[in-house]
Design a protein around this motif. Structure first.
Motif, short mmCIF file in Angstrom:
data_model
loop_
_atom_site.label_atom_id
_atom_site.label_comp_id
_atom_site.label_asym_id
_atom_site.label_seq_id
_atom_site.Cartn_x
_atom_site.Cartn_y
_atom_site.Cartn_z
N SER A 81 0.81 -1.23 0.00
CA SER A 81 0.00 0.00 0.00
C SER A 81 0.84 1.27 0.00
O SER A 81 0.48 2.25 -0.64
CB SER A 81 -0.94 0.03 1.22
OG SER A 81 -0.21 -0.05 2.43
N ALA A 109 -3.12 0.92 -2.31
CA ALA A 109 -3.64 -0.45 -2.36
C ALA A 109 -4.76 -0.55 -3.40
O ALA A 109 -5.67 0.29 -3.45
CB ALA A 109 -4.16 -0.86 -0.99
N GLY A 110 -4.67 -1.54 -4.29
CA GLY A 110 -5.68 -1.74 -5.32
C GLY A 110 -5.52 -0.86 -6.53
O GLY A 110 -6.35 -0.90 -7.45
N SER A 111 -4.48 -0.05 -6.60
CA SER A 111 -4.31 0.87 -7.73
C SER A 111 -3.74 0.15 -8.95
O SER A 111 -3.15 -0.94 -8.85
CB SER A 111 -3.35 2.01 -7.33
OG SER A 111 -2.06 1.49 -7.08
N ALA A 115 -0.88 -2.83 -9.45
CA ALA A 115 -1.23 -3.99 -10.28
C ALA A 115 -0.18 -4.24 -11.36
O ALA A 115 0.16 -5.39 -11.67
CB ALA A 115 -2.61 -3.77 -10.91
#
Length: 403
Positions: A81, A109-111, A115
Motif C-alpha cells: 500500500s 492499495a488496489g491501484s 497492479a
C-alpha cells in the motif's frame, strides 16, 4: 522498511550490500520480502560483481529474488500500500548522487500502479542461490577485466575534462592567499578511489584503483618522491567541506579515520610558557568561527582552575587563528589569555602549533573495530591527491564527478 508488518517489495535494476543491510533491519522474515531486478549484464551495471554477491546473500537469506529483463524502475512497496518512487538505485554509490524520490501520501492499495508492479513480478524469473554461485565463479575473470576497462575509461575522461585542474587550483589558491610556512607543493598524481564493502571482512574501506598507490607520491615541482609510512596516521582534508581528519594510510586503502589526538606528552612553547595540548579536528562548517582545528591548552605548571584553547582555520595552504578562549577562574590566570593572543600574531607560533597538529603518528590504541571510512567519504567515489605544508604531507579528498 522498519515499519513493514506484512511485506516488502523492491524493484531496482541495480543494488549492492547497501540494500542487504536495509532489508536486514526489517522486522518481518525474509520470506515476506521480494526483490525484482535485472540480473543481466546488458543492463549496463558498472558494479555487476558487487551486485551478484549481494544477490547471493539475499537468496541464501531466504528473500524471493527475481529477475526481469529491461527493468529500470526504482520502487519500494511496503505492505502492498505504501510506495516510494524515484531515480535512486539501492546502492552505496547512489546515496551521494543527485537523485529524486517521491512518497505519495495516498494509500495505493488496489491501484493500477501496484497492479502493474505485481504483473512484472509474475512474469519475472526466480533466481536460485546455485545459479548465482555459478555466475560469480564463471564470470569472475570477465567481470574483473570489465571493471578495469571501466576504470580506465573514467580516468581517461577525467584527464581530458580536468587536465591538471587539482594542481592548478591549489597553486592559484596558494598564490592568492600567501600562506604561512613554506611554498605549497602538490603531488602530480590524482588517485581515483571508492568506498567498497569488503564482504570477507565485514566493513567498508576507501580503496584506491588497481593501478595506484596511496603511500608513494611524486611532487610536480621537483619530481621528488614522498613516501608515507605504512599504517601511520596522516592529516586529510575533505573538500569542499574542509573537514580535517587523521587517516590511517595503507598501500591501497584507508579504513580508519580519527579526529582527536592527545599531545600532552610533547609540550609546545607559546609566549614563553609550555602548554600540554589536546587536539580535536572538526567540521568547521558546524561552528561560527569556521575553525576546523581546536587545541585545548593546559599550561605547565598547571594554573589552578584555568585552561585555554586556540581555534584555527586550516585549508591546506594557510593556517589562521580565529579565536582564543579561556576557562575557569580568570583571577588565577592573570594576563595568560592576552599573552596567548599576542603570541599567535606571530607566524612562528602558528607554525609550531600546526607542526604539532600535522606531524604523522600512530595511536597506542587505534580501536580496530571502529571502521569509519564510509562515515567520512560517504559511499561513492573520491579523488585523492597530496600536498606538502611545512614538510608535512597532507592528503586531499575531493568527491569524484557523478556518473
Amino acid at each position: 522498511m522498519r515499519s513493514a508488518k506484512q511485506s516488502i517489495a523492491v524493484y531496482t535494476p541495480y543494488f549492492d550490500h547497501f540494500l542487504v543491510r536495509l532489508l536486514q533491519e526489517a522486522a518481518i522474515p525474509p520470506s515476506q520480502i521480494t526483490v525484482v531486478t535485472d540480473l543481466s549484464p546488458r543492463s549496463g551495471n558498472r558494479e555487476y560483481g558487487p551486485q551478484l554477491r549481494a544477490a547471493l546473500d539475499l537468496a541464501r537469506w531466504g528473500v524471493d529474488l527475481r529477475s526481469l529483463d529491461r527493468l529500470h524502475a526504482k520502487v519500494l512497496v511496503v505492505d502492498r500500500s505504501r510506495v516510494t518512487v524515484g531515480s535512486q538505485n539501492f546502492t552505496s554509490y547512489a546515496r551521494r548522487s543527485r537523485e529524486t524520490t517521491v512518497v505519495p501520501r495516498a494509500n495505493l492499495a488496489g491501484s493500477d500502479f501496484l497492479a502493474t508492479l505485481k504483473e512484472w513480478e509474475h512474469v519475472s524469473v526466480r533466481i536460485e542461490p546455485g545459479f548465482l554461485e555459478k555466475l560469480i565463479g564463471d564470470l569472475a575473470p570477465i567481470i574483473e577485466k570489465a571493471e578495469g576497462i571501466a576504470d580506465e575509461l573514467d580516468a581517461a575522461f577525467d584527464r581530458l575534462r580536468d587536465g591538471e585542474q587539482v594542481v592548478r587550483e591549489a597553486r592559484e589558491r596558494a598564490a592568492s592567499t600567501q600562506p604561512r610556512g613554506a611554498q605549497l607543493r602538490v603531488a602530480h598524481e590524482v588517485v581515483p578511489a571508492r568506498v567498497e564493502w569488503l564482504e570477507y571482512a565485514g566493513y567498508s574501506t576507501l580503496m584506491a584503483d588497481r593501478r595506484s598507490r596511496l603511500d608513494e607520491w611524486t611532487l610536480s615541482d621537483t619530481g621528488a618522491t614522498v613516501t608515507l609510512d605504512k599504517l601511520r596516521m596522516y592529516p586529510l582534508i575533505s573538500r569542499p567541506s574542509g573537514r580535517l581528519a587523521y587517516a590511517r594510510v595503507a598501500k591501497t586503502r584507508i579504513t580508519y579515520l580519527r579526529f582527536g589526538l592527545d599531545r600532552s606528552a610533547d609540550p609546545v612553547e607559546i609566549g614563553g610558557v609550555n602548554y600540554k595540548a589536546d587536539i580535536t579536528l572538526r567540521d568547521g562548517n558546524m561552528y561560527r568561527d569556521r575553525a576546523n582545528v581546536y587545541i585545548a591548552l593546559v599550561p605547565e605548571p598547571d594554573l589552578e582552575d584555568w585552561s585555554g584553547s586556540v581555534s584555527i582555520l586550516f585549508d591546506g595552504t594557510s593556517a589562521e587563528p580565529v579565536g582564543v578562549n579561556e576557562y575557569g577562574a580568570k583571577s588565577a590566570a592573570g594576563d595568560h589569555a592576552e599573552r596567548l593572543r599576542g603570541a599567535l600574531e606571530t607566524s612562528a607560533t602558528v607554525d609550531r602549533l600546526m607542526d604539532l597538529v600535522l606531524e604523522e603518528f600512530t595511536y597506542a590504541e587505534l580501536g580496530v573495530d571502529e571502521h569509519n571510512a564510509e562515515e567520512v567519504f560517504g559511499s561513492g567515489k573520491v579523488e585523492l591527491t597530496l600536498i606538502m605544508y611545512r614538510e608535512h604531507p597532507i592528503l586531499i579528498a575531493t568527491p569524484a564527478s557523478a556518473e
